[in-house]
Design a protein around this motif. Structure first.
Motif, short mmCIF file in Angstrom:
data_model
loop_
_atom_site.label_atom_id
_atom_site.label_comp_id
_atom_site.label_asym_id
_atom_site.label_seq_id
_atom_site.Cartn_x
_atom_site.Cartn_y
_atom_site.Cartn_z
N HIS A 13 -18.40 -2.73 -17.51
CA HIS A 13 -19.13 -2.56 -16.24
C HIS A 13 -19.08 -3.83 -15.38
O HIS A 13 -20.10 -4.25 -14.80
N VAL A 14 -17.91 -4.41 -15.29
CA VAL A 14 -17.75 -5.68 -14.56
C VAL A 14 -17.63 -5.41 -13.06
O VAL A 14 -16.90 -4.51 -12.62
N LYS A 15 -18.33 -6.22 -12.29
CA LYS A 15 -18.30 -6.13 -10.83
C LYS A 15 -18.05 -7.52 -10.26
O LYS A 15 -18.37 -8.53 -10.88
N LYS A 16 -17.48 -7.54 -9.04
CA LYS A 16 -17.28 -8.82 -8.36
C LYS A 16 -17.43 -8.64 -6.86
O LYS A 16 -16.82 -7.75 -6.26
N THR A 17 -18.25 -9.48 -6.26
CA THR A 17 -18.38 -9.55 -4.81
C THR A 17 -18.37 -11.02 -4.40
O THR A 17 -18.91 -11.87 -5.12
N TYR A 18 -17.76 -11.31 -3.26
CA TYR A 18 -17.74 -12.68 -2.75
C TYR A 18 -18.79 -12.90 -1.67
O TYR A 18 -19.22 -14.03 -1.45
N ASP A 19 -19.19 -11.81 -1.00
CA ASP A 19 -20.13 -11.95 0.11
C ASP A 19 -21.49 -11.33 -0.17
O ASP A 19 -22.37 -11.31 0.69
N GLY A 20 -21.67 -10.80 -1.38
CA GLY A 20 -22.94 -10.19 -1.75
C GLY A 20 -23.09 -8.76 -1.28
O GLY A 20 -24.08 -8.10 -1.61
N THR A 21 -22.10 -8.26 -0.56
CA THR A 21 -22.19 -6.89 -0.03
C THR A 21 -21.02 -6.02 -0.48
O THR A 21 -21.20 -4.96 -1.04
N ASN A 22 -19.81 -6.51 -0.22
CA ASN A 22 -18.61 -5.72 -0.50
C ASN A 22 -18.07 -6.04 -1.89
O ASN A 22 -17.78 -7.20 -2.19
N LEU A 23 -17.93 -5.02 -2.72
CA LEU A 23 -17.41 -5.20 -4.07
C LEU A 23 -15.88 -5.15 -4.05
O LEU A 23 -15.29 -4.14 -3.63
N VAL A 24 -15.25 -6.23 -4.49
CA VAL A 24 -13.80 -6.22 -4.62
C VAL A 24 -13.39 -5.65 -5.98
O VAL A 24 -12.25 -5.23 -6.17
N VAL A 25 -14.31 -5.65 -6.94
CA VAL A 25 -14.13 -4.97 -8.23
C VAL A 25 -15.38 -4.15 -8.48
O VAL A 25 -16.50 -4.66 -8.41
N LYS A 26 -15.20 -2.85 -8.76
CA LYS A 26 -16.32 -1.92 -8.86
C LYS A 26 -16.40 -1.32 -10.26
O LYS A 26 -15.53 -0.53 -10.64
N ASP A 27 -17.37 -1.70 -11.03
CA ASP A 27 -17.64 -1.10 -12.35
C ASP A 27 -16.37 -0.99 -13.18
O ASP A 27 -15.96 0.10 -13.59
N PHE A 28 -15.75 -2.12 -13.45
CA PHE A 28 -14.48 -2.17 -14.17
C PHE A 28 -14.72 -2.15 -15.67
O PHE A 28 -15.46 -2.97 -16.21
N ASN A 29 -14.08 -1.20 -16.36
CA ASN A 29 -14.17 -1.08 -17.82
C ASN A 29 -12.76 -1.03 -18.40
O ASN A 29 -11.93 -0.22 -17.96
N LEU A 30 -12.51 -1.88 -19.38
CA LEU A 30 -11.19 -1.89 -20.03
C LEU A 30 -11.31 -2.52 -21.40
O LEU A 30 -11.88 -3.60 -21.55
N ASP A 31 -10.79 -1.84 -22.40
CA ASP A 31 -10.73 -2.37 -23.76
C ASP A 31 -9.27 -2.55 -24.15
O ASP A 31 -8.45 -1.64 -23.97
N ILE A 32 -8.93 -3.74 -24.67
CA ILE A 32 -7.56 -4.06 -25.05
C ILE A 32 -7.53 -4.37 -26.53
O ILE A 32 -8.27 -5.25 -27.01
N ALA A 33 -6.69 -3.68 -27.28
CA ALA A 33 -6.59 -3.88 -28.72
C ALA A 33 -5.79 -5.14 -29.03
O ALA A 33 -4.97 -5.59 -28.22
N PRO A 34 -5.99 -5.73 -30.20
CA PRO A 34 -5.19 -6.90 -30.60
C PRO A 34 -3.70 -6.57 -30.57
O PRO A 34 -3.27 -5.53 -31.08
N GLY A 35 -2.92 -7.44 -29.96
CA GLY A 35 -1.48 -7.24 -29.92
C GLY A 35 -0.99 -6.27 -28.86
O GLY A 35 0.21 -6.01 -28.78
N GLU A 36 -1.88 -5.78 -28.02
CA GLU A 36 -1.49 -4.80 -27.01
C GLU A 36 -1.00 -5.50 -25.74
O GLU A 36 -1.44 -6.59 -25.40
N PHE A 37 -0.07 -4.86 -25.05
CA PHE A 37 0.44 -5.34 -23.76
C PHE A 37 -0.10 -4.39 -22.69
O PHE A 37 0.35 -3.25 -22.57
N VAL A 38 -1.07 -4.86 -21.92
CA VAL A 38 -1.69 -4.04 -20.88
C VAL A 38 -1.39 -4.67 -19.52
O VAL A 38 -1.52 -5.88 -19.34
N THR A 39 -0.98 -3.84 -18.58
CA THR A 39 -0.68 -4.30 -17.23
C THR A 39 -1.68 -3.74 -16.25
O THR A 39 -2.02 -2.55 -16.30
N MET A 40 -2.17 -4.61 -15.35
CA MET A 40 -2.99 -4.17 -14.23
C MET A 40 -2.08 -4.10 -13.01
O MET A 40 -1.53 -5.12 -12.57
N LEU A 41 -1.90 -2.90 -12.50
CA LEU A 41 -0.93 -2.63 -11.45
C LEU A 41 -1.64 -2.11 -10.21
O LEU A 41 -2.53 -1.26 -10.30
#
Length: 373
Positions: A13-41
């Motif tokens: 449930h990660v979020k990020k805003t720089y101005d306190g209003t607009n979210l550049v990342v909205k409720d981000f959820n991601l689990d990565i297993a050991p040894g996995e290659f995951v790409t954010m595209l």
């Protein structure tokens, strides 16, 4: 809240805003297993690099929690996260030799001189650059500098390596070569890699799974094959490879198929996310799934139109067929096909495709569970 033992990296449930209003990342959820290659595209500004920088510790999450090997790291300094980093601009020290660049992260960790020399030699041999140890970065090609940057990220044997557009400055041939080298190193070393790119071909080539970003949200998280063959919405379908998109309304819904009215045509499709009868939907069909002049029993759908373009692309032909009330359909045929030799621009032709290759999308929004499936 802790993360599962099977996950080496976890965004919850990660979020990020720089101005306190607009979210550049909205409720981000991601689990990565050991040894996995995951790409954010995703396109520029979609939030993928921000997520990478929050994991590295160079940005602070506005909300939610990030875990590495079960340990929350939101308040942990970057140098204590034991992460290897590779950037697009290499970030090598110009006044240091290649060997000195590689030794730097080991000396920071106060390893003995003998161990430092041994690790530097081993990692240079691994990337086949032992002969440049005493040169300076400006004396190397772009590809060699990128290998050095990769070696520096691996020299202290981290379990997690983050890569932010690492091949963006390379030409096409060298870029493709480096893709395979990184892929093979990943397979050999078994490290966990989180990779950021806007290049769909790069993501499809290298990844175990891909998270497709748009406007701060993950649109779909799946294997390369699933993303290409079964996109969950029109953004993913359009961003991952070329496709034909047709707008229509749902006429009938069954368990295995639906019927969509597109102009004057009734199209049989696979329902991915469709609403009730009468509601709008978008059909997605890959160009290589469309056949030219098929027999009537070969395809579930047949439409006729005028061939407007026939272009040779080396390994395939690209055709554009204009269908009245439906629009233009792009078709890709392998260059060993003889059918296109019988056609010329301006002639009438028939195209067809099967319902399993035609996906009805975007009738209803995706849930978080569907995105993460």
């Amino acid at each position: 809240m802790s993360t599962s033992n099977k996950d080496y990296v976890s965004f919850q449930h990660v979020k990020k805003t720089y101005d306190g209003t607009n979210l550049v990342v909205k409720d981000f959820n991601l689990d990565i297993a050991p040894g996995e290659f995951v790409t954010m595209l995703g396109p520029s500004g979609s939030g993928k690099t921000t997520c990478l920088m929050m994991l590295a510790g160079f940005e602070t999450a506005t909300g939610g929690e990030i875990y590495i090997d079960g340990v929350p790291v939101n308040n942990l300094a970057p140098h204590k996260r034991d992460i290897g980093m590779v950037f697009q601009n290499y970030a090598l020290f110009p006044h240091m030799t290649i060997a000195e660049n590689l030794a730097f992260p080991l000396k920071v960790r106060k390893l003995s001189s003998d161990i430092v020399q041994s690790k530097v030699k081993n990692v240079l041999d691994m990337v086949e650059l032992g002969h440049v140890a005493n040169r300076y970065p400006k004396q190397l090609s772009g590809g060699q500098q990128q290998r050095v940057a990769l070696a520096r990220a691996l020299v202290f044997e981290p379990k997690l390596v983050l890569m932010d557009e690492p091949l963006g400055a390379l030409d096409k041939q060298l870029r493709e070569q480096m893709q395979m080298e990184i892929k093979h190193l990943h397979e050999k070393l078994g490290i966990t890699i989180l990779y950021v790119t806007h290049d769909q071909d790069e993501a499809l080539t290298m990844s175990d799974r891909i998270a497709v970003f748009n406007q701060g949200e993950v649109q779909q998280l799946a294997s390369p094959t699933e993303l290409y063959e079964a996109p969950s919405n029109t953004f993913v379908a359009q961003f991952i490879g070329e496709n034909n998109q047709l707008s229509g309304s749902v006429q009938n819904i069954a368990s295995s198929h639906c019927v969509v009215q597109v102009g004057k045509e009734r199209i049989y499709a696979t329902p991915v996310r469709v609403n009730e009868v009468g509601k709008p939907t978008t059909l997605s069909i890959r160009p290589e799934k469309i056949q030219i002049q098929p027999e009537l029993n070969q395809c579930d759908n047949h439409v006729s139109g005028i061939l407007r373009e026939l272009i040779y692309h080396g390994d395939h032909y690209r055709l554009v067929v204009e269908v009245e009330t439906v629009g233009r359909l792009v078709v890709k045929l392998p260059n060993d096909s003889r059918t296109q030799l019988e056609l010329a621009p301006g002639t009438l032709c028939r195209v067809g495709w099967n319902l399993q290759d035609c996906h009805a999308l975007d009738g209803i929004p995706a849930s978080n569970e569907e995105v993460a499936a």
